[in-house]
Write a protein that holds these residues in place. Structure first.
Motif, PDB file in Angstrom:
ATOM      1  N   ASN A 215       0.868  -1.184   0.000  1.00  0.00           N
ATOM      2  CA  ASN A 215       0.000   0.000   0.000  1.00  0.00           C
ATOM      3  C   ASN A 215       0.905   1.234   0.000  1.00  0.00           C
ATOM      4  OD1 ASN A 215      -2.044   1.880   0.251  1.00  0.00           O
ATOM      5  ND2 ASN A 215      -2.269   1.608   2.471  1.00  0.00           N
ATOM      6  N   PRO A 216       0.848   2.067  -1.022  1.00  0.00           N
ATOM      7  CA  PRO A 216      -0.110   2.051  -2.127  1.00  0.00           C
ATOM      8  C   PRO A 216       0.443   1.439  -3.408  1.00  0.00           C
ATOM      9  CG  PRO A 216       0.918   4.181  -2.027  1.00  0.00           C
ATOM     10  CD  PRO A 216       1.531   3.378  -0.923  1.00  0.00           C
ATOM     11  N   ALA A 217       1.745   1.036  -3.454  1.00  0.00           N
ATOM     12  CA  ALA A 217       2.320   0.586  -4.712  1.00  0.00           C
ATOM     13  C   ALA A 217       3.291  -0.553  -4.474  1.00  0.00           C
ATOM     14  CB  ALA A 217       3.011   1.737  -5.431  1.00  0.00           C
ATOM     15  N   THR A 218       3.551  -1.307  -5.528  1.00  0.00           N
ATOM     16  CA  THR A 218       4.493  -2.412  -5.484  1.00  0.00           C
ATOM     17  C   THR A 218       5.269  -2.451  -6.780  1.00  0.00           C
ATOM     18  OG1 THR A 218       4.735  -4.785  -5.051  1.00  0.00           O
ATOM     19  CG2 THR A 218       2.895  -4.109  -6.439  1.00  0.00           C
ATOM     20  N   VAL A 219       6.382  -3.196  -6.794  1.00  0.00           N
ATOM     21  CA  VAL A 219       7.193  -3.371  -8.000  1.00  0.00           C
ATOM     22  C   VAL A 219       7.217  -4.846  -8.366  1.00  0.00           C
ATOM     23  CG1 VAL A 219       9.510  -3.219  -8.990  1.00  0.00           C
ATOM     24  CG2 VAL A 219       8.628  -1.344  -7.600  1.00  0.00           C
ATOM     25  N   ILE A 220       6.831  -5.149  -9.582  1.00  0.00           N
ATOM     26  CA  ILE A 220       6.863  -6.512 -10.120  1.00  0.00           C
ATOM     27  C   ILE A 220       8.195  -6.693 -10.837  1.00  0.00           C
ATOM     28  CG2 ILE A 220       5.738  -8.149 -11.675  1.00  0.00           C
ATOM     29  CD1 ILE A 220       3.198  -6.294 -11.324  1.00  0.00           C
ATOM     30  N   SER A 221       8.973  -7.695 -10.443  1.00  0.00           N
ATOM     31  CA  SER A 221      10.311  -7.885 -10.973  1.00  0.00           C
ATOM     32  C   SER A 221      10.450  -9.274 -11.572  1.00  0.00           C
ATOM     33  CB  SER A 221      11.350  -7.694  -9.865  1.00  0.00           C
ATOM     34  OG  SER A 221      11.175  -6.446  -9.244  1.00  0.00           O
ATOM     35  N   PHE A 222      11.190  -9.352 -12.661  1.00  0.00           N
ATOM     36  CA  PHE A 222      11.386 -10.637 -13.339  1.00  0.00           C
ATOM     37  C   PHE A 222      12.608 -10.534 -14.232  1.00  0.00           C
ATOM     38  CE2 PHE A 222       8.513  -7.956 -15.716  1.00  0.00           C
ATOM     39  CZ  PHE A 222       8.976  -8.026 -17.022  1.00  0.00           C
ATOM     40  N   ARG A 223      13.006 -11.657 -14.813  1.00  0.00           N
ATOM     41  CA  ARG A 223      14.164 -11.703 -15.700  1.00  0.00           C
ATOM     42  C   ARG A 223      13.759 -12.322 -17.025  1.00  0.00           C
ATOM     43  NH1 ARG A 223      19.656 -11.742 -14.791  1.00  0.00           N
ATOM     44  NH2 ARG A 223      19.331 -11.877 -12.536  1.00  0.00           N
TER      45      ARG A 223
ATOM     46  N   PRO B 227       9.394  -8.334 -27.360  1.00  0.00           N
ATOM     47  CA  PRO B 227       8.262  -7.612 -26.785  1.00  0.00           C
ATOM     48  C   PRO B 227       7.793  -8.258 -25.475  1.00  0.00           C
ATOM     49  CG  PRO B 227       7.540  -8.937 -28.630  1.00  0.00           C
ATOM     50  CD  PRO B 227       9.029  -9.041 -28.610  1.00  0.00           C
ATOM     51  N   VAL B 228       7.437  -7.407 -24.514  1.00  0.00           N
ATOM     52  CA  VAL B 228       6.985  -7.873 -23.206  1.00  0.00           C
ATOM     53  C   VAL B 228       5.657  -7.201 -22.880  1.00  0.00           C
ATOM     54  CG1 VAL B 228       7.491  -7.961 -20.732  1.00  0.00           C
ATOM     55  CG2 VAL B 228       9.338  -8.262 -22.395  1.00  0.00           C
ATOM     56  N   THR B 229       4.714  -8.002 -22.376  1.00  0.00           N
ATOM     57  CA  THR B 229       3.428  -7.489 -21.912  1.00  0.00           C
ATOM     58  C   THR B 229       3.259  -7.860 -20.453  1.00  0.00           C
ATOM     59  OG1 THR B 229       2.395  -7.621 -24.092  1.00  0.00           O
ATOM     60  CG2 THR B 229       0.925  -7.597 -22.196  1.00  0.00           C
ATOM     61  N   CYS B 230       2.795  -6.906 -19.658  1.00  0.00           N
ATOM     62  CA  CYS B 230       2.563  -7.155 -18.242  1.00  0.00           C
ATOM     63  C   CYS B 230       1.229  -6.537 -17.860  1.00  0.00           C
ATOM     64  CB  CYS B 230       3.685  -6.570 -17.389  1.00  0.00           C
ATOM     65  SG  CYS B 230       3.482  -6.854 -15.607  1.00  0.00           S
TER      66      CYS B 230
ATOM     67  N   ALA C  32       6.625 -12.770 -22.091  1.00  0.00           N
ATOM     68  CA  ALA C  32       7.857 -12.345 -22.743  1.00  0.00           C
ATOM     69  C   ALA C  32       8.272 -13.435 -23.722  1.00  0.00           C
ATOM     70  CB  ALA C  32       8.955 -12.082 -21.720  1.00  0.00           C
ATOM     71  N   GLY C  33       7.840 -13.302 -24.971  1.00  0.00           N
ATOM     72  CA  GLY C  33       8.076 -14.358 -25.939  1.00  0.00           C
ATOM     73  C   GLY C  33       7.365 -15.628 -25.512  1.00  0.00           C
ATOM     74  N   ALA C  34       8.121 -16.713 -25.361  1.00  0.00           N
ATOM     75  CA  ALA C  34       7.534 -17.978 -24.919  1.00  0.00           C
ATOM     76  C   ALA C  34       7.456 -18.083 -23.399  1.00  0.00           C
ATOM     77  CB  ALA C  34       8.356 -19.145 -25.476  1.00  0.00           C
ATOM     78  N   GLU C  35       7.994 -17.122 -22.692  1.00  0.00           N
ATOM     79  CA  GLU C  35       8.014 -17.171 -21.233  1.00  0.00           C
ATOM     80  C   GLU C  35       6.735 -16.575 -20.651  1.00  0.00           C
ATOM     81  OE1 GLU C  35      12.459 -16.535 -19.802  1.00  0.00           O
ATOM     82  OE2 GLU C  35      11.914 -15.062 -21.327  1.00  0.00           O
ATOM     83  N   ARG C  36       6.270 -17.166 -19.543  1.00  0.00           N
ATOM     84  CA  ARG C  36       5.085 -16.688 -18.851  1.00  0.00           C
ATOM     85  C   ARG C  36       5.373 -16.667 -17.349  1.00  0.00           C
ATOM     86  NH1 ARG C  36       4.341 -15.952 -23.426  1.00  0.00           N
ATOM     87  NH2 ARG C  36       2.493 -16.388 -24.709  1.00  0.00           N
ATOM     88  N   PHE C  37       5.024 -15.569 -16.701  1.00  0.00           N
ATOM     89  CA  PHE C  37       5.171 -15.466 -15.250  1.00  0.00           C
ATOM     90  C   PHE C  37       3.840 -15.028 -14.670  1.00  0.00           C
ATOM     91  CE2 PHE C  37       9.629 -15.788 -15.836  1.00  0.00           C
ATOM     92  CZ  PHE C  37      10.015 -14.896 -16.826  1.00  0.00           C
TER      93      PHE C  37
END
Length: 643
Positions: A564-572, A578-581, A630-635
């Motif tokens: 609260n009120p914000a967070t950071v989503i982190s990944f590799r 192209p990346v979609t979140c 992210a391409g073939a990757e999914r989180f």
């Protein structure tokens, strides 16, 4: 619906004056713009690793003089005498003194002379500023100075404010007793003394008139009248030409030594302060408001050999790694990379003198840049490249400093003359809310979402109140400084502000119990950057920066979580592409698309979510899911929001 951006997320910056900072984020870079020094600085929040990323030169020059093949000028604002090659290269400081004024140069003995208004002295030194000595203590205020090389004497003018009298003195370079050679009554001061050693004539300006007299002493004769404010005079003994700069008419003019054949050489000069003639190279030099100009003796071939821009507001676009800043002299707002390279015009006025921004804010999620136009007081916004401009709101009077509530779609601003903090819908619709009034020249705004406050600076304090107005005004810090810009760091409970009176960027802890400061010149805005590739981890209220590795062993996570009120989503990501979140509720309905096919290189990535949905509304407490493609990757991971 918010449109997707195609820019890669690299850094997050708190824009000029007030853009809110996510609670989990630790600021790692501080920016500020210095109007008078013409620089944009970057440093760590504690002042370490200070860099000048964009630069110009400010020349508060009263006179310039040519000597030993170089140009010298006095910068009274910074207490410096500087010199530069005649092509504008090799700028250096040669004298540090409290308040330097008029200059002269003795080519025979290779000595630099200057007046110091604060010390009340005429001093001299070697051309590099070494071995300074006091030549003469002044009885009254010194206003001009010249050196006669062949005649081996100096002349200067003093002004007695109690008697409204100006006296011009002459003194042999070898010493002796000063000889008064003329006395003038009136409030106008003698400016721009120049000597023609071939004719033994002395020229000077006083008010709007150019005078001539014998160096041995005589009644001054009017050589030219009808000016406004003659402040600079130079003489070319070889040709018999007299040059003068009129600050009121904004021109440089010359005539023959008898006052005939008047020619205006420059009609677009901003504010002429000093003139110098290089007879051997047939060049004329003068200082304007922002430049040192070189020209031929007839005024042709003008070149700005030293430029001194006036930087004001500064902001940052987190997705584009791009700094925005305004040049209030050229009335242009630029953008560049975070290291200051790649400067591009963002917006410049066309038919009216607009373009320089008094404040800049960036809505990173909507991909819009907002600015308060310094020319006509419109709040405007545009796409990051300056296209798609919209005029949102006309802010009457002396509006300064804006703060954006992007979630609530509202804009806050200061009315200095009215002593008021205002608020209105960001699109300019609806009524203007008066939140607080009766303030002492408010400047600088910051929004603190955690404690639901608006924070501002006044001439002698940092104050705060309820973000919706109506509550009591609290005083967080008080001191006799001049507060200009205010920036709030949610995660560290710290406030940064610009103390213009003491030339510092200051930093206070929560409720401002004590402060530290960073040396600067005249600061007008600030902003934060978050370092790319490093994470701030916050567990159980303990924050820190992971400098040893970009991420823990796990492939993806969110921190803090719960938040609260914000967070950071982190990944590799393992490959570029192209990346979609996006964020979804537990029923699988889309809540917010954070990235849409953003092209990113392989490696650690991070994106923040502040609990706002696609419509700009704050969502309620509950469990949400994030999904990264992210391409073939999914989180996929879980987010817990606790309001």
């Amino acid at each position: 619906m918010r449109r997707c951006t195609t820019a890669a997320l690299t850094i997050l910056l708190l824009a000029a004056f007030a853009t809110p900072l996510a609670a989990n984020a630790q600021p790692l870079k501080l920016y500020w713009a210095d109007e008078f020094a013409g620089r944009v600085y970057k440093s760590d929040p504690d002042g370490a690793n200070l860099e000048t990323i964009i630069t110009g030169d400010y020349l508060d020059s009263e006179e310039i003089v040519l000597g030993a093949g170089r140009l010298y000028w006095s910068d009274a604002g910074r207490g410096l005498i500087q010199r530069v090659n005649t092509d504008g290269t090799a700028l250096e400081n040669v004298v540090v003194t409290p308040e330097p004024g008029a200059l002269g140069f003795d080519d025979t003995d290779d000595q630099l002379y200057w007046m110091d208004t604060s010390l009340g002295e005429i001093r001299r030194a070697n051309p590099d500023g070494t071995s300074p000595v006091t030549v003469m203590s002044l009885t009254n205020l010194g206003t001009s100075l010249a050196v006669a090389n062949a005649g081996r004497f100096i002349v200067w003018a003093e002004f007695d404010a109690s008697l409204f009298t100006s006296v011009i003195y002459r003194l042999n370079i070898t010493g002796g007793t000063p000889l008064p050679i003329t006395t003038l009554q009136g409030t106008e001061r003698v400016r721009g003394l120049a000597v023609n050693e071939n004719t033994h004539k002395l020229y000077f300006g006083r008010g709007g008139t150019l005078y001539e007299m014998d160096v041995a002493g005589s009644i001054p004769l009017v050589l030219h009248a009808g000016g406004v404010d003659v402040v600079a005079v130079a003489c070319d003994a070889a040709t018999g030409k007299v040059y003068w700069g009129d600050a009121g008419n904004h021109d440089v003019t010359r005539c023959d030594q008898d006052g005939t054949n008047i020619e205006v050489l420059e009609t677009f000069a901003r504010n002429v302060d000093g003139l110098a003639v290089d007879a051997s190279d047939m060049k004329l030099y003068w200082t304007e408001e922002r430049y040192v100009v070189q020209a031929n003796l007839d005024g042709t071939g003008q070149v700005n050999i030293v430029t001194r821009p006036s930087f004001f507001a500064v902001g940052f676009h987190e997705l584009l790694d791009r700094i925005y800043y305004s040049d209030m002299h050229d009335l242009v707002t630029y953008y560049a990379k975070s290291d200051g390279t790649g400067r591009t015009v963002f917006w410049s006025g066309v038919s009216v003198p607009t373009g320089g921004a008094l404040a800049i804010e960036v809505d990173h999620y909507a991909d819009k840049v907002y600015w308060l136009d310094g020319g006509d007081r419109w709040l405007r916004r545009a796409d990051p490249d300056g296209t798609g401009r919209e005029d949102l709101l006309y802010l009457t009077g002396d509006a300064y400093d804006i703060a954006l509530d992007t979630a609530g779609q509202r804009v806050y601003w200061c009315g200095r003359g009215t002593g008021t903090i205002y608020r209105r819908a960001i699109d300019g619709t609806g009524v203007i809310d008066t939140l607080y009034t009766g303030l002492n020249s408010p400047r600088g705004l910051a929004l603190d979402y955690e404690y639901v406050r608006v924070i501002w600076g006044e001439d002698d304090r940092i104050a705060y109140g309820d973000i919706n107005g109506g509550g009591p005004v609290g005083v967080a810090y008080t001191d006799p400084f001049a507060v200009i810009g205010v920036v709030w760091d949610e995660s560290g409970d710290r406030l940064y502000w610009a103390d213009q009176l003491n030339s510092r960027v200051r930093r206070g802890q929560y409720m401002f119990a004590g402060d530290t400061w960073l040396p600067a010149d005249n600061i007008f805005s600030m902003g934060f950057e978050h370092w790319p590739g490093r994470l701030v981890l916050e567990y159980g209220g303990v924050s820190g920066v992971d400098d040893t590795a970009a991420f823990p062993a796990r492939e993806h996570f969110a921190a803090p979580n719960p938040f609260n009120p914000a967070t950071v989503i982190s990944f590799r990501t393992t490959m570029s592409g192209p990346v979609t979140c996006a964020v979804y509720d537990t029923a699988g309905r889309l809540v917010r698309k954070l990235w849409c096919d953003v092209w990113l290189p392989a490696g650690p990535q991070s994106v923040s979510w502040n609990g706002i949905d696609e419509m700009g509304r704050a969502v309620g407490s509950g469990v949400y899911m994030y999904r990264v493609e992210a391409g073939a990757e999914r989180f996929t991971g879980k987010l817990v929001l606790v309001r």
